[in-house]
Design a protein around this motif. Structure first.
Motif, PDB file in Angstrom:
ATOM      1  N   ALA A 224     -47.524 -31.131 -25.160  1.00 58.78           N
ATOM      2  CA  ALA A 224     -47.260 -32.558 -24.968  1.00 58.78           C
ATOM      3  C   ALA A 224     -48.357 -33.215 -24.127  1.00 58.78           C
ATOM      4  CB  ALA A 224     -45.899 -32.748 -24.307  1.00 58.78           C
ATOM      5  N   SER A 225     -48.822 -32.502 -23.088  1.00 63.38           N
ATOM      6  CA  SER A 225     -49.867 -33.056 -22.233  1.00 63.38           C
ATOM      7  C   SER A 225     -51.160 -33.268 -23.005  1.00 63.38           C
ATOM      8  CB  SER A 225     -50.111 -32.129 -21.044  1.00 63.38           C
ATOM      9  OG  SER A 225     -48.942 -31.979 -20.271  1.00 63.38           O
ATOM     10  N   TYR A 226     -51.497 -32.318 -23.857  1.00 63.09           N
ATOM     11  CA  TYR A 226     -52.737 -32.434 -24.617  1.00 63.09           C
ATOM     12  C   TYR A 226     -52.617 -33.394 -25.790  1.00 63.09           C
ATOM     13  CZ  TYR A 226     -55.736 -29.235 -22.113  1.00 63.09           C
ATOM     14  OH  TYR A 226     -56.553 -28.668 -21.155  1.00 63.09           O
ATOM     15  N   LEU A 227     -51.401 -33.733 -26.191  1.00 63.14           N
ATOM     16  CA  LEU A 227     -51.252 -34.862 -27.107  1.00 63.14           C
ATOM     17  C   LEU A 227     -51.791 -36.126 -26.454  1.00 63.14           C
ATOM     18  CD1 LEU A 227     -47.663 -34.424 -28.634  1.00 63.14           C
ATOM     19  CD2 LEU A 227     -49.843 -34.160 -29.823  1.00 63.14           C
TER      20      LEU A 227
ATOM     21  N   LEU B 273     -51.193 -20.381 -24.869  1.00 60.57           N
ATOM     22  CA  LEU B 273     -51.381 -21.706 -24.273  1.00 60.57           C
ATOM     23  C   LEU B 273     -52.624 -22.385 -24.818  1.00 60.57           C
ATOM     24  CD1 LEU B 273     -50.492 -21.030 -20.516  1.00 60.57           C
ATOM     25  CD2 LEU B 273     -49.006 -21.833 -22.361  1.00 60.57           C
ATOM     26  N   TRP B 274     -53.728 -21.638 -24.901  1.00 59.77           N
ATOM     27  CA  TRP B 274     -54.975 -22.230 -25.373  1.00 59.77           C
ATOM     28  C   TRP B 274     -54.848 -22.689 -26.817  1.00 59.77           C
ATOM     29  CZ3 TRP B 274     -58.606 -21.062 -29.152  1.00 59.77           C
ATOM     30  CH2 TRP B 274     -59.844 -21.720 -29.029  1.00 59.77           C
ATOM     31  N   THR B 275     -54.195 -21.887 -27.650  1.00 57.91           N
ATOM     32  CA  THR B 275     -54.001 -22.264 -29.050  1.00 57.91           C
ATOM     33  C   THR B 275     -53.160 -23.530 -29.157  1.00 57.91           C
ATOM     34  OG1 THR B 275     -54.115 -19.927 -29.688  1.00 57.91           O
ATOM     35  CG2 THR B 275     -53.203 -21.452 -31.295  1.00 57.91           C
ATOM     36  N   ALA B 276     -52.110 -23.618 -28.348  1.00 55.05           N
ATOM     37  CA  ALA B 276     -51.245 -24.803 -28.375  1.00 55.05           C
ATOM     38  C   ALA B 276     -52.002 -26.053 -27.945  1.00 55.05           C
ATOM     39  CB  ALA B 276     -50.037 -24.580 -27.473  1.00 55.05           C
ATOM     40  N   THR B 277     -52.821 -25.947 -26.902  1.00 52.95           N
ATOM     41  CA  THR B 277     -53.547 -27.126 -26.428  1.00 52.95           C
ATOM     42  C   THR B 277     -54.654 -27.539 -27.402  1.00 52.95           C
ATOM     43  OG1 THR B 277     -54.984 -25.683 -25.104  1.00 52.95           O
ATOM     44  CG2 THR B 277     -53.068 -26.624 -24.020  1.00 52.95           C
TER      45      THR B 277
END
Length: 254
Positions: free
Chosen positions: A40-43, A158-162
């Motif tokens: 959500a933050s990287y959105l 985490l990295w993949t999600a961001t």
């Protein structure tokens, strides 16, 4: 012949480490709240990239190489404002300076003679508060050879999600109001605060959280440019003094 067991049979052998199992465990445990909050933050970051008239490749490159959201936001905002390159570099370096003591604190915990040195350089690149806090909590209960694989597995998720969220945020930028984008970005520090507030082993950390929350808005009103730096300095020093400083033991009551 004596029935007394020999030394070799009396002592139970050590359970062999299972790095691949630890890596998969890290992958699984990063799913849920950690990856969702960072997604959500990287959105919001992806939307900020587009609103700053940058290309989506710039956002991907930033997330891939400078994986630290506060520094990435500073980079994009200063670039959009037309700041000089030297000023941008200095601001990003100061923003990400917190990663150095985090690395120093984590490295002794995950170090093992089994793993080559280059793997630790990779792990250092993936140090961020979410994975760092998870590793500090989980690694002491793991065999030493499993600690680095666990951290790498957790950080991989985490990295993949961001990385994916950066692209989705860029694509959704036109349909998200600016206040929503900013709100998504601030989910990240809020989640960090909840992590530490939910597991406060010492008064020192509790004082730092409370004083930092109070000092941040006050110092921002006094000086928007240096308010965050001053708030951290004053609140951190005050918490150190109130908590007894170096005399505070890790097992002190909260």
């Amino acid at each position: 012949m004596s029935d007394r067991p020999s030394l070799s049979t009396a002592i139970a052998p050590e359970v062999p480490a299972k790095p691949s199992v630890a890596y998969r465990r890290g992958l699984r445990e990063a799913f849920g709240a950690p990856s969702l909050v960072l997604f959500a933050s990287y959105l919001g970051f992806g939307a900020l990239v587009r609103d700053s008239d940058l290309h989506i490749l710039h956002g991907f490159f930033s997330t891939a190489t400078g994986w630290a959201l506060p520094g990435q936001i500073v980079l994009v905002e200063l670039y959009a404002a037309g700041a000089p390159l030297l000023a941008i570099v200095a601001a990003v370096a100061l923003t990400n300076a917190r990663l150095l003591p985090m690395t120093v604190a984590l490295l002794p915990l995950v170090r093992s003679p089994r793993w080559p040195r280059w793997l630790y350089y990779l792990a250092a690149h993936w140090i961020a508060v979410t994975g760092w806090a998870a590793a500090l909590k989980a690694c002491p209960n793991l065999p030493r050879d499993e600690r680095l694989p666990y951290f790498l597995g957790f950080s991989t998720t985490l990295w993949t999600a961001t990385f994916a969220a950066t692209g989705f945020g860029f694509w959704l930028a036109g349909s998200m109001p600016p206040l929503v984008s900013l709100g998504l970005v601030f989910l990240n520090p809020l989640y960090f605060m909840l992590i530490f507030a939910g597991d406060v082993p010492t008064r020192l950390r509790l004082y730092a959280l409370v004083l930092g929350a109070l000092a941040g808005p006050a110092f921002h009103l006094l000086d928007p440019d240096y308010g965050l730096l001053l708030a951290g300095l004053v609140a951190g020093t005050s918490a150190f003094l109130l908590g007894g400083g170096h005399r505070a033991s890790p097992g002190a009551a909260a």
